[in-house]
Design a protein around this motif. Structure first.
Motif, PDB file in Angstrom:
ATOM      1  N   PRO A 329      -2.393  32.727   4.482  1.00 53.56           N
ATOM      2  CA  PRO A 329      -2.649  31.552   5.331  1.00 53.56           C
ATOM      3  C   PRO A 329      -4.090  31.059   5.267  1.00 53.56           C
ATOM      4  O   PRO A 329      -4.356  29.900   5.596  1.00 53.56           O
ATOM      5  N   ASP A 330      -5.029  31.917   4.813  1.00 55.30           N
ATOM      6  CA  ASP A 330      -6.428  31.492   4.733  1.00 55.30           C
ATOM      7  C   ASP A 330      -6.770  30.850   3.389  1.00 55.30           C
ATOM      8  O   ASP A 330      -7.943  30.622   3.083  1.00 55.30           O
ATOM      9  N   LYS A 478       8.702  27.372   9.190  1.00 59.08           N
ATOM     10  CA  LYS A 478       7.470  28.163   9.160  1.00 59.08           C
ATOM     11  C   LYS A 478       6.875  28.196   7.755  1.00 59.08           C
ATOM     12  O   LYS A 478       5.655  28.124   7.577  1.00 59.08           O
ATOM     13  N   ALA A 481       5.019  25.005   7.035  1.00 57.61           N
ATOM     14  CA  ALA A 481       3.756  24.950   7.777  1.00 57.61           C
ATOM     15  C   ALA A 481       2.708  25.869   7.147  1.00 57.61           C
ATOM     16  O   ALA A 481       1.518  25.522   7.076  1.00 57.61           O
ATOM     17  N   LEU A 482       3.136  27.034   6.673  1.00 57.98           N
ATOM     18  CA  LEU A 482       2.204  27.971   6.044  1.00 57.98           C
ATOM     19  C   LEU A 482       1.656  27.415   4.733  1.00 57.98           C
ATOM     20  O   LEU A 482       0.471  27.582   4.419  1.00 57.98           O
ATOM     21  N   ARG A 484       1.337  24.237   3.977  1.00 56.24           N
ATOM     22  CA  ARG A 484       0.426  23.145   4.336  1.00 56.24           C
ATOM     23  C   ARG A 484      -0.932  23.700   4.788  1.00 56.24           C
ATOM     24  O   ARG A 484      -1.987  23.175   4.428  1.00 56.24           O
ATOM     25  N   ARG A 485      -0.892  24.777   5.542  1.00 58.03           N
ATOM     26  CA  ARG A 485      -2.138  25.388   6.023  1.00 58.03           C
ATOM     27  C   ARG A 485      -2.937  26.002   4.875  1.00 58.03           C
ATOM     28  O   ARG A 485      -4.159  25.832   4.785  1.00 58.03           O
ATOM     29  N   ALA A 486      -2.248  26.713   3.978  1.00 58.99           N
ATOM     30  CA  ALA A 486      -2.938  27.391   2.875  1.00 58.99           C
ATOM     31  C   ALA A 486      -3.576  26.410   1.902  1.00 58.99           C
ATOM     32  O   ALA A 486      -4.601  26.712   1.282  1.00 58.99           O
ATOM     33  N   ALA A 488      -4.606  23.208   2.623  1.00 61.09           N
ATOM     34  CA  ALA A 488      -5.253  22.090   3.319  1.00 61.09           C
ATOM     35  C   ALA A 488      -6.523  21.622   2.613  1.00 61.09           C
ATOM     36  O   ALA A 488      -6.846  20.425   2.633  1.00 61.09           O
TER      37      ALA A 488
END
Length: 513
Positions: A329-330, A478, A481-482, A484-486, A488
């Motif tokens: 996720p980071d 989920k 969303a993960l 998209r977050r990773a 970004a």
């Protein structure tokens, strides 16, 4: 000299019954194969001959791994296969004169004579198979192993354990998930560990299924989902119980084909278990340089593997994966270095000195069977009412997919992880190089990932996956969303080419100096 063990009457009858059941299933396989060859335009006599070879191959696998699976035999599997094909084709040549003799000379009605010839030739084939092809030999003893005692206090060496249940394999997937398996899974070999810990997935080999049926059955009961094919206990069946851990029970035939087991069952479970832990298993290759990673996403068989080979070999990139990559996720890419499947078009990227002559000869067959055209045939068969997992397992037992670790083909550095800076959508067609928005990129990455799971039976059992309080739909939300977050802060591009020119374009475009 040790004597050759003999079969007790009950044991012999059991083997004969199994041999008969395998033969009956072979009739169905023969009909399906004959129908398929006719469908694609093969002349019916040639189709009949080809279908006989397909059903004979099916019957051989059933005999090798079920009817006579407990025997210690002489010779190689290939030798037994060749002998079995010869026996089956010879029996076909005998059947016609036998039928003529009974009907025209003895005067038996043809409708009665036909099953008589089938039964007689079944008995002949079984006797040859039992007494010649799979002739039992004296068991090989392990003189160094511990001894067992019988009721009289005598001690004798213990037999060496063989087969899927002989060992337990432990895999630590990137420190996020643990897999404990009675089946050795080559795709997870990079994660093999000797440290036992409570697993997230446990894979057991056992008898799964029941009586033969006319169609594949998918059965749900509470948290358990079962997939049972036409062949009853002889099929490539499996049963999944969702819980902590997730327990996967697989039939012996499926256990004998670990690639089918992993690709069609286990990887899908890993995908959504990783989502439940906050990670994504993305269908994407990944290479890195100077600590910066680039994802290469495409539909199956577009050219990811050949591109990765060229980038690693010719441009000094580090390897993380050619097929699946774990996204944290980071924004980190974590390596998932499965052995690469060398499909037909990937062979063009392999230089002459990277494979031995014998390997090249085998790959000429393997790479075509396990290429896009081979999978297209598989998906077509999957749409028909046939035991597709069993067929797939048999094919891959006889012709294993050509799997190679990249560092076995060439000098290659495998990076454990790197921060993602670029993601490239690889396509073929009219040349295009363009930036892609995050939203469009995420949707295409998900579509490419779903494409990797297009082979049956994923679409059947996936909707029943439930992890904790999340059902399949919630897990997919989920996952999106993960991703998209990773990604970004990642630059997303689309590169469309007419051939396979990505390896020539990417180094300059990525500017990783």
């Amino acid at each position: 000299m040790a004597s050759i063990p003999t079969l007790l009457p009950g044991k012999w009858a059991g083997s004969a019954l199994k041999f008969g059941l395998v033969g009956l299933s072979g009739l169905l396989v023969n009909q399906f194969a004959f129908t398929f060859f006719i469908h694609i335009g093969v002349f019916y006599l040639i189709a009949a001959i080809a279908a006989t070879q397909v059903s004979s191959t099916w019957n051989f696998v059933g005999s090798e791994y079920w009817v006579f699976s407990g025997r210690l035999t002489r010779g190689s599997r290939f030798g037994r296969y060749a002998a079995f094909l010869a026996l089956n084709n010879a029996s076909l040549l005998l059947r016609v004169p036998m039928l003529w003799l009974l009907a025209d000379v003895v005067g038996v009605h043809p409708l009665v004579a036909n099953p008589i010839t089938l039964v007689v030739l079944w008995a002949v084939r079984f006797m040859f198979a039992d007494g010649w092809i799979w002739q039992a030999t004296a068991p090989v003893l392990n003189p160094n192993g511990p001894a067992d005692g019988d009721e009289g206090g005598n001690r004798h060496p213990r037999l060496v354990a063989v087969g899927p249940g002989a060992a337990m394999y432990e895999y630590d997937v990137a420190g996020v998930l643990r897999v404990q398996s009675q089946v050795n899974l080559p795709e997870l070999s990079y994660f093999l560990t000797d440290r036992a810990s409570p697993p997230d997935i446990r894979i057991n080999v056992m008898r799964v299924g029941g009586l033969p049926s006319r169609r594949t059955r998918f059965v749900t009961a509470g948290t358990t989902v079962g997939y049972y094919e036409h062949l009853g206990l002889a099929g490539a069946n499996f049963r999944i119980t969702m819980g902590e851990p997730v327990v996967v029970e697989v039939a012996p035939l499926l256990a004998r084909s670990p690639h089918v087991l992993y690709t069609n069952v286990i990887e899908a479970l890993l995908r959504f278990l990783l989502v439940s832990r906050g990670y994504v298993l993305l269908h994407s290759a990944c290479i890195a340089m100077n600590g910066r990673a680039t994802l290469l996403s495409a539909q199956t068989d577009t050219g990811k593997t050949s591109t990765v080979i060229e980038l690693v070999r010719d441009h000094g990139f580090e390897f993380l994966s050619d097929d699946m990559t774990i996204l944290a996720p980071d924004g980190r890419a974590i390596c998932y270095p499965k052995p690469m499947t060398l499909s037909f078009h990937t062979m063009r990227s392999i230089r002459g000195d990277e494979l031995r002559r014998r390997e090249k000869a085998a790959l000429a067959v393997q790479s075509r069977l396990h290429s896009k055209s081979g999978r297209t045939v598989g998906r077509f068969l999957g749409s028909m009412n046939i035991p597709i997992m069993s067929v797939n397992s048999v094919v891959q037992i006889l012709v294993p997919p050509p799997k190679y670790r990249i560092d076995a083909l060439m000098p290659a550095a495998i990076a454990r992880e790197a921060r993602i800076t670029h993601a490239v959508l690889m396509e073929r067609g009219e040349p295009v190089r363009e930036r892609v928005s995050l939203e469009d990129g995420v949707q295409e990455l998900i579509a490419n990932t779903d494409d990797a799971y297009g082979f049956p039976p994923f679409a059947t059992f996936a909707p029943h996956i439930r992890i904790g309080t999340d059902d399949y739909a919630a897990l997919r939300v989920k996952e999106e969303a993960l991703i998209r977050r990773a990604l970004a802060q990642v630059a997303l591009f689309r590169i469309r080419v007419t051939g396979h020119e990505w390896a020539q374009i990417l180094p300059a475009m990525l500017d990783v100096s």
